[in-house]
Scaffold this active site. Sequence first.
Site, PDB file in Angstrom:
ATOM      1  CB  CYS A  58      -8.304  18.876  54.614  1.00  0.00           C
ATOM      2  SG  CYS A  58      -7.991  17.710  55.937  1.00  0.00           S
ATOM      3  CB  CYS A  67     -12.050  15.287  50.432  1.00  0.00           C
ATOM      4  SG  CYS A  67     -10.374  14.610  50.567  1.00  0.00           S
ATOM      5  CG  HIS A  88      -3.021  16.908  53.640  1.00  0.00           C
ATOM      6  ND1 HIS A  88      -3.507  18.160  53.328  1.00  0.00           N
ATOM      7  CD2 HIS A  88      -4.036  16.262  54.256  1.00  0.00           C
ATOM      8  CE1 HIS A  88      -4.765  18.249  53.748  1.00  0.00           C
ATOM      9  NE2 HIS A  88      -5.098  17.116  54.321  1.00  0.00           N
TER      10      HIS A  88
END
Lengths: 443, 453, 373
Positions: free
Chosen positions: A101, A429, A394
């Site tokens: 990510c 993160c 996301h």
Amino acid sequence: MASRQSRAAATNGPRDAVVVGGNRIPFSRAGKKYADASNQEMFTAALEGLVARYGLQGERLGEVVGGAVLKHSRDFNLVRESVLGSSLSPATPAYDLQQACATGLEATIGVANKIRLGQIESGVAGGTDTVSDAPIAVGEGLRRALLDAQHAKTWQARAKALAQIRPGDLKPLTPATDEPRTGLSMGEHQAITTARWGITREAQDEIALASHQHLAAAWESGFFDDLVTPFRGLTRDDNMRPDTSAEKLAGLKPVFGRSLETPATMTAGNSTPLTDGASTVLLGSREWAESHDLPVLARVVDAETAAVDFVHGHEGLLMAPVHAVPRLLARNGLTLDDFDFYEIHEAFASTVLTTLAAWEDVDYGKNELGLSGAFGSVDRAKVNVNGSSLAAGHPFAATGGRIVATAAKLVAEKAAETGRPARALVSVCAAGGLGATAVLESV
Amino acid sequence: MTDRYTKAVNSGFTQTLAKKLGLPRPAVLRRYRAGDSLTVGPVLVVSDGASKADADAIAQTLLGWDLDVRREPTDDVRWGAVVLVLTEATAPTDASEAVLATGSVLRRLAGNGRVVTVSRAPADGDSPALSATRHGVDGFLRSVAKELRGGATGNGVVLTDDVAVDDPSVLGTLRFFLGAKSAYVDGQLLRVGPTADGVPAADAPEPATDRPLTGQVAVVTGAARGIGAAIARTLHRDGATVVCVDVPAAGEALAATANAVGGTALQLDVTAEDAGERILAHARERHGRLDVVVHNAGITRDKLLANMKPGQWDAVIAVNLAAQLRINAALLEAGLEGLRIVSLASTSGIAGNKGQTNYAFSKAGVIGHTRATAGLLAARGGTANAVAPGFIETEMTSRIPFATREVARRIPSLAQGGQPVDVAEAIAFLASPAAAGVNGQVLRVCGQHLVGQ
Amino acid sequence: MTAAPPRTADGRTLRVETQTGLPGLGGLYARGAAASGRIAAGRALPSLPVIGTGRPASDDDGEAQAALVLPDVAYRVSGVRTAGLERHLHDYQRLLHEPVGSTMPAGYLHVLAFPLATAVMVRGDFPLPLLGMVHLRNVVEVRGPVTVGDVLDVRAWAENLTAHRRGVQVDLVAEIRFDGADPSEPPVWRGVSTYLAKGYELPDAEADGQRGRTSRPEVAPAGYDPATHGTTSAASVASASDGWTPPLPTGRWALGPGTGRAYGAVSGDRNPIHLSALSAKAFGFPRAIAHGMYTAARALADVGHRRADAYRWTVDFAKPVLLPGTVDVAITPRSDDDGNPAPDLTGTAAGFDYVGWSSRKGVRHFSGEVTPL
């Protein structure tokens, strides 16, 4: 000696790398508008929007760097192929990069560093991900048999290799987002961290609600008008629920941490959904931006990545940025109070909350961060002021680019408004216990 | 967006069939391609006796454009154009000889040929005979345009304020009407006055140049699709750096347009309070200047007035009219030198259209503000003009029901709809240095769809 | 080839019987090694099928207890070549999520050596029945890396026959040394597998003494059977959840229905209770169950490289893992001597405790430790 050198480098060392702007396509929940869009199509679209916004047609950029977390083997040169399909000069080099990510932010750091070193004048960093068009692999048995057959020299050997295939081998393997070493999904990991820090359901829902409200307000105000280019008929992030409420969020059933002893608190509302999308950030040296009559939103001050041992349960999977930021700020003589904006990737609402809680915890500061006490507090009003991943969605590798462009524009606007420099902390993160962080500052 | 009928009656077996049946056969219009000759054949320049000097001057210019220019009608030629110069005719009878000479060659006028009148506008204080003569040209031109076949058009250059025939703007307008760029402009008379004060002669380049907008920066609103995209492409072809503006929701197509023309995309709702400032800032910061603004963005919310909801009325007024006014105010305040503003009006705004009270109000309003703005811009060497498209084959008009669309296509003299590029060519002309003397005008691009002025 | 006879933990000196090769490692994998002539590739153990000579105790049969004497013999195979085992080792490593390489994980050495201990159990003078024995516990000590190519000396014997709440338990010991190593030195690998024979009894005094000496948990294990045939029933196993609260997991294993077959293929332990639901049902299990040593070896792999080169690896088995099934696992670093949670990542951790459980049922499957030696 070493420290003196690095300090010297910080003052009159590398030149600045600046964020000129960004472009992404609206993020879309998996299986919806972009159901048949490939990573390459999405990244090319994001790139094309960026080229159009900044008039980069035919321009030979220093490089384009990006990646995807879920990637087909055919996309081995995903970013380069996207460049070739774009209006940029085909003489623009590219490479693929992947840091889960944090891919988009890591790409930004890489491009910025090359610019600072003088190796390139300009570059694009970004990322793309599709869950809708994710690669599906064949089972290990089938894969081995096919490889053996391919390597076989005689048809008998080939037939023998193929004869190994069992019906069960034909079942396709869909990509898992489970951590390979623990078998736990990211949500389960964060549920453990959430439980460890005692983060409440209410606090998480509050973050989620704010994310949707902030993102919707930003859209309404036109904040994203020069950060997003529509794609496939989608003009805004379709995960966004401007009309959601604390009551609606409170009504959702927990989906993660249900097997833990503590009450499960993480719902589909306070966790990011699976999302498709792509983002890009345009970076350059000041000179390059100036010579191309391009605006400068912010400079990339510095960046730090970290990793934690989550495998042995020592630290939460998504807690690496908690460790990266103190190191980053110390190196730059900054404290947590020195920021106007904190862009903390909302992998889950509780990711933000555990991050802030850890920074405020005295024992944690001492034992884990090696500080004399708590790292510090963050003014919640400055966190994700224009929404973040909970509302926007996301698409793993695309999130970093979204956040960097947003943060850069925020500091530019703040500085223009106040006449004083503005600064943003970016924290992302990532799977594998990874985290990437960066400081952006208005120019 | 293809007109299948026009294709069918102009090719193959269906062409033969259509001829035999006597079906109307709309011509395939000749459109501009770089390198093509200006006209399809020799140009006949005729005039009344008093205008001979002007005709000579024009003929001389045409020769300079490498045209085959003749002064006498002959039978052995397939004419590319007739230029009828009546600038100095003072009595109705003065025009007779030249008009009849024009008529004598019309049967030999090539497909996509041109008839262009050059005359003077009536003015206050004209004698009744002079006024009659000058008005007469108007009726003549509109009528002869209706008689022309095979894609030929008739248009007129109307000189005002003692402007000379060799004025760059007069010649530029003449060139526009003679060439393929005015393919769908038919039956129109365009007034050309003296170039505004303050524009140095050197700034008026040779009208024959292929890229008259070189070095200029143009803004096109509504540039994502259709006519707007065609305008962006055409201005880019003419050398301009194009800022493509459209609402954020149209960004994907906008980016495609911007990338196709090597310009920049500015996602902006033109109804925003600060739209003018943002356009100006973008053009200046990113491209260093602003020379041309094309107000193309527009919407329709068709409803009979009896059924009109406030939102439908207000939205059309806001986008089509109020936004242009607000942006123009910002541009005027910025005091740009030589700014060209071209606004999209509509034939609906001129002749009216059932179900389009809101749209017609806005488009007639555009004509109104264009005339009013013209004087304000002229002070700094700029112009404001409007282009009023008729039926243009676009994504939007392709949604009109077939029968209605077919009727709309066949009404104009050219018996077909126009293409977006036809509108774009008219705009590019009005934005060009060659049109410096055209100010406050409305140029219809409608294939002579409408009666009247 | 002189080797001192091993002394057992219960003080007996054993007679060493040298075998011609390691038994039990069936199938393809051993072929390369078998070509060396030192490892027998036969599927069958030397004297299978053999049923233990002991009999279930009964209240009115006092003499039966006199038969519960372990044979004073240690089996030994020397010169065991491992050079041909690379592919087998890699398959094991992939299956157990160990890094693939030439170093043999402790669980692999168990696979290699344990058949020799089983051979002791199938001797005619072994007092307990192989069939139906339950694997309670396993303790392995590794004192250094064993890598492919090493030539090994393997011994095995039985010791510590002691009373258990539910019967009699016995330790099967296997030791691996490098060929030619000093037998008085600790072996490079030593495994002690504790089995329960339910329904047997020892004289009371001895049993009490054993109970007092051991601190083994009174959890009732089930399911692991070292032989290739026969089993015990899990039906009689007591709950393992009394008063126990699961910790926060660090991992989750999704074990597919083929887990038992896969480990069976690699380990050579093709006990039907592990292979399929059908075959497991025949032995009283609702579904196939995972090999206990598979779960222990997965846990060891989860600890990963932070186990030192020399370490102790234990496992206590509780409820069997039914397949397919999901096991939540917690790997917990131990506190260091100062009571700190040993946050450093340099490998000097005080070791790890681990536990695996069913989050759905809240019962423990196994627990153990991996600690530096």
